[in-house]
Motif scaffolding. Structure first.
Motif, PDB file in Angstrom:
ATOM      1  N   ASP A  35       0.857  -1.183   0.000  1.00 20.84           N
ATOM      2  CA  ASP A  35       0.000   0.000   0.000  1.00 20.84           C
ATOM      3  C   ASP A  35       0.892   1.231   0.000  1.00 20.84           C
ATOM      4  O   ASP A  35       1.850   1.303   0.766  1.00 20.84           O
ATOM      5  CB  ASP A  35      -0.867   0.036   1.257  1.00 20.84           C
ATOM      6  CG  ASP A  35      -2.051  -0.915   1.169  1.00 20.84           C
ATOM      7  OD1 ASP A  35      -2.395  -1.323   0.053  1.00 20.84           O
ATOM      8  OD2 ASP A  35      -2.625  -1.232   2.222  1.00 20.84           O
ATOM      9  N   VAL A  36       0.572   2.185  -0.862  1.00 17.39           N
ATOM     10  CA  VAL A  36       1.379   3.394  -0.954  1.00 17.39           C
ATOM     11  C   VAL A  36       0.536   4.582  -0.527  1.00 17.39           C
ATOM     12  O   VAL A  36      -0.554   4.795  -1.047  1.00 17.39           O
ATOM     13  CB  VAL A  36       1.905   3.614  -2.395  1.00 17.39           C
ATOM     14  CG1 VAL A  36       2.861   4.797  -2.438  1.00 17.39           C
ATOM     15  CG2 VAL A  36       2.575   2.359  -2.918  1.00 17.39           C
ATOM     16  N   TRP A  37       1.052   5.318   0.449  1.00 18.96           N
ATOM     17  CA  TRP A  37       0.361   6.487   0.970  1.00 18.96           C
ATOM     18  C   TRP A  37       1.195   7.717   0.648  1.00 18.96           C
ATOM     19  O   TRP A  37       2.409   7.634   0.494  1.00 18.96           O
ATOM     20  CB  TRP A  37       0.190   6.363   2.491  1.00 18.96           C
ATOM     21  CG  TRP A  37      -0.517   5.123   2.916  1.00 18.96           C
ATOM     22  CD1 TRP A  37       0.007   3.863   3.020  1.00 18.96           C
ATOM     23  CD2 TRP A  37      -1.902   5.008   3.288  1.00 18.96           C
ATOM     24  NE1 TRP A  37      -0.966   2.967   3.430  1.00 18.96           N
ATOM     25  CE2 TRP A  37      -2.136   3.641   3.606  1.00 18.96           C
ATOM     26  CE3 TRP A  37      -2.952   5.930   3.386  1.00 18.96           C
ATOM     27  CZ2 TRP A  37      -3.389   3.180   4.014  1.00 18.96           C
ATOM     28  CZ3 TRP A  37      -4.200   5.464   3.790  1.00 18.96           C
ATOM     29  CH2 TRP A  37      -4.408   4.110   4.095  1.00 18.96           C
ATOM     30  N   THR A  38       0.556   8.845   0.525  1.00 22.92           N
ATOM     31  CA  THR A  38       1.303  10.056   0.246  1.00 22.92           C
ATOM     32  C   THR A  38       0.767  11.199   1.095  1.00 22.92           C
ATOM     33  O   THR A  38      -0.398  11.191   1.497  1.00 22.92           O
ATOM     34  CB  THR A  38       1.238  10.410  -1.260  1.00 22.92           C
ATOM     35  OG1 THR A  38       2.098  11.510  -1.515  1.00 22.92           O
ATOM     36  CG2 THR A  38      -0.169  10.752  -1.695  1.00 22.92           C
ATOM     37  N   CYS A  39       1.628  12.154   1.371  1.00 20.25           N
ATOM     38  CA  CYS A  39       1.202  13.347   2.103  1.00 20.25           C
ATOM     39  C   CYS A  39       0.772  14.397   1.098  1.00 20.25           C
ATOM     40  O   CYS A  39       1.494  14.696   0.157  1.00 20.25           O
ATOM     41  CB  CYS A  39       2.348  13.870   2.965  1.00 20.25           C
ATOM     42  SG  CYS A  39       1.985  15.488   3.675  1.00 20.25           S
ATOM     43  N   ARG A  40      -0.411  14.931   1.298  1.00 21.55           N
ATOM     44  CA  ARG A  40      -0.923  15.960   0.403  1.00 21.55           C
ATOM     45  C   ARG A  40      -0.052  17.200   0.401  1.00 21.55           C
ATOM     46  O   ARG A  40      -0.001  17.943  -0.557  1.00 21.55           O
ATOM     47  CB  ARG A  40      -2.321  16.386   0.868  1.00 21.55           C
ATOM     48  CG  ARG A  40      -3.418  15.516   0.362  1.00 21.55           C
ATOM     49  CD  ARG A  40      -4.699  16.272   0.521  1.00 21.55           C
ATOM     50  NE  ARG A  40      -5.654  15.453   1.256  1.00 21.55           N
ATOM     51  CZ  ARG A  40      -6.926  15.327   0.869  1.00 21.55           C
ATOM     52  NH1 ARG A  40      -7.369  15.969  -0.165  1.00 21.55           N
ATOM     53  NH2 ARG A  40      -7.732  14.580   1.562  1.00 21.55           N
ATOM     54  N   GLY A  41       0.603  17.441   1.549  1.00 25.17           N
ATOM     55  CA  GLY A  41       1.409  18.650   1.677  1.00 25.17           C
ATOM     56  C   GLY A  41       2.776  18.496   1.036  1.00 25.17           C
ATOM     57  O   GLY A  41       3.120  19.189   0.079  1.00 25.17           O
ATOM     58  N   CYS A  42       3.564  17.589   1.547  1.00 24.99           N
ATOM     59  CA  CYS A  42       4.965  17.498   1.115  1.00 24.99           C
ATOM     60  C   CYS A  42       5.202  16.407   0.082  1.00 24.99           C
ATOM     61  O   CYS A  42       6.311  16.250  -0.398  1.00 24.99           O
ATOM     62  CB  CYS A  42       5.873  17.291   2.322  1.00 24.99           C
ATOM     63  SG  CYS A  42       5.604  15.719   3.169  1.00 24.99           S
ATOM     64  N   LYS A  43       4.182  15.639  -0.264  1.00 21.85           N
ATOM     65  CA  LYS A  43       4.255  14.618  -1.316  1.00 21.85           C
ATOM     66  C   LYS A  43       5.153  13.434  -0.960  1.00 21.85           C
ATOM     67  O   LYS A  43       5.519  12.650  -1.819  1.00 21.85           O
ATOM     68  CB  LYS A  43       4.737  15.214  -2.658  1.00 21.85           C
ATOM     69  CG  LYS A  43       3.923  16.382  -3.146  1.00 21.85           C
ATOM     70  CD  LYS A  43       2.540  15.949  -3.554  1.00 21.85           C
ATOM     71  CE  LYS A  43       1.701  17.145  -4.014  1.00 21.85           C
ATOM     72  NZ  LYS A  43       0.292  16.957  -3.824  1.00 21.85           N
ATOM     73  N   LYS A  44       5.540  13.358   0.287  1.00 24.04           N
ATOM     74  CA  LYS A  44       6.325  12.207   0.706  1.00 24.04           C
ATOM     75  C   LYS A  44       5.521  10.925   0.557  1.00 24.04           C
ATOM     76  O   LYS A  44       4.303  10.930   0.703  1.00 24.04           O
ATOM     77  CB  LYS A  44       6.680  12.365   2.191  1.00 24.04           C
ATOM     78  CG  LYS A  44       8.146  12.510   2.423  1.00 24.04           C
ATOM     79  CD  LYS A  44       8.445  12.605   3.907  1.00 24.04           C
ATOM     80  CE  LYS A  44       9.876  13.049   4.015  1.00 24.04           C
ATOM     81  NZ  LYS A  44      10.554  12.675   5.192  1.00 24.04           N
ATOM     82  N   LEU A  45       6.226   9.828   0.297  1.00 20.86           N
ATOM     83  CA  LEU A  45       5.549   8.545   0.188  1.00 20.86           C
ATOM     84  C   LEU A  45       5.781   7.706   1.448  1.00 20.86           C
ATOM     85  O   LEU A  45       6.809   7.828   2.109  1.00 20.86           O
ATOM     86  CB  LEU A  45       6.069   7.756  -1.019  1.00 20.86           C
ATOM     87  CG  LEU A  45       5.788   8.331  -2.404  1.00 20.86           C
ATOM     88  CD1 LEU A  45       6.361   7.415  -3.470  1.00 20.86           C
ATOM     89  CD2 LEU A  45       4.293   8.535  -2.643  1.00 20.86           C
ATOM     90  N   PHE A  46       4.803   6.868   1.725  1.00 25.28           N
ATOM     91  CA  PHE A  46       4.877   5.943   2.859  1.00 25.28           C
ATOM     92  C   PHE A  46       4.386   4.590   2.348  1.00 25.28           C
ATOM     93  O   PHE A  46       3.449   4.541   1.557  1.00 25.28           O
ATOM     94  CB  PHE A  46       3.968   6.413   4.003  1.00 25.28           C
ATOM     95  CG  PHE A  46       4.229   7.836   4.434  1.00 25.28           C
ATOM     96  CD1 PHE A  46       5.086   8.114   5.478  1.00 25.28           C
ATOM     97  CD2 PHE A  46       3.623   8.891   3.768  1.00 25.28           C
ATOM     98  CE1 PHE A  46       5.337   9.420   5.867  1.00 25.28           C
ATOM     99  CE2 PHE A  46       3.866  10.206   4.148  1.00 25.28           C
ATOM    100  CZ  PHE A  46       4.726  10.472   5.202  1.00 25.28           C
ATOM    101  N   CYS A  47       5.024   3.529   2.802  1.00 27.09           N
ATOM    102  CA  CYS A  47       4.670   2.216   2.281  1.00 27.09           C
ATOM    103  C   CYS A  47       4.338   1.252   3.395  1.00 27.09           C
ATOM    104  O   CYS A  47       4.850   1.351   4.505  1.00 27.09           O
ATOM    105  CB  CYS A  47       5.823   1.639   1.467  1.00 27.09           C
ATOM    106  SG  CYS A  47       6.074   2.516  -0.058  1.00 27.09           S
ATOM    107  N   ASP A  48       3.493   0.313   3.056  1.00 28.40           N
ATOM    108  CA  ASP A  48       3.043  -0.676   4.018  1.00 28.40           C
ATOM    109  C   ASP A  48       2.888  -2.010   3.278  1.00 28.40           C
ATOM    110  O   ASP A  48       2.076  -2.131   2.374  1.00 28.40           O
ATOM    111  CB  ASP A  48       1.692  -0.192   4.585  1.00 28.40           C
ATOM    112  CG  ASP A  48       1.261  -1.006   5.776  1.00 28.40           C
ATOM    113  OD1 ASP A  48       2.108  -1.667   6.396  1.00 28.40           O
ATOM    114  OD2 ASP A  48       0.062  -0.977   6.089  1.00 28.40           O
TER     115      ASP A  48
END
Ligand SMILES: [Zn+2]
Ligand SMILES: [Zn+2]
Length: 149
Positions: A35-48
């Motif tokens: 699963d790939v998540w992103t921050c609306r503000g800084c566009k960083k990605l997070f994975c799970d």
């Protein structure tokens, strides 16, 4: 959903939304999902990672990779199956990995093109960048990887 940034960015508070997912296949059968998540503000990605047949790990919030790294997916394929994990990568970084089925310790150095050197023995390892595969399929089956050579 939100998560406080771990440092260096002042008071920025991530506003995290689902960006999509990366499917990892073993010769056309779905083996795992990141699963790939992103921050609306800084566009960083997070994975799970979600690997089939494994209990879900207790969620401890969203992991971040350092500023100069990208999220990658390391796949470990042998004739019996595919294992995958997401991790932070950058050119020159050494990735340590132990193959889940035989316990062999491996080290890979990420090359300038964000791949790892092919090691096509009984176990085949590949590195993929998450940002290039959101809502796409990575085919990591033993036969497919061999055919793509
Ligand atoms: Zn953010
Ligand atoms: Zn391996």
């Amino acid at each position: 959903m939100s998560s406080q940034s771990k440092g260096g960015e002042g008071q920025h508070k991530h506003e995290i939304v689902l960006a999509g997912m990366v499917n990892v296949n073993r010769d056309n059968y779905l083996q795992g999902v990141v699963d790939v998540w992103t921050c609306r503000g800084c566009k960083k990605l997070f994975c799970d990672d979600k690997r089939y047949g494994e209990p879900l790990k207790p969620s401890v919030g969203f992991e971040e990779v350092p500023e100069d790294e990208q999220w990658g997916i390391l796949t470990c394929t042998d004739i019996k199956g595919v294992y995958m994990m997401s991790l932070g990568v950058k050119p020159g970084k050494t990735l340590k990995h132990s193959c889940p089925r035989n316990g062999i310790q491996q080290e890979f150095v990420v090359r300038d093109d964000w791949t790892i050197a092919p090691d096509d023995g009984e176990t085949v390892h590949r590195l993929f960048l998450v940002k290039d595969h959101i809502n796409k399929v990575i085919e990591a089956g033993f036969y497919k990887l061999r055919m793509l050579k």
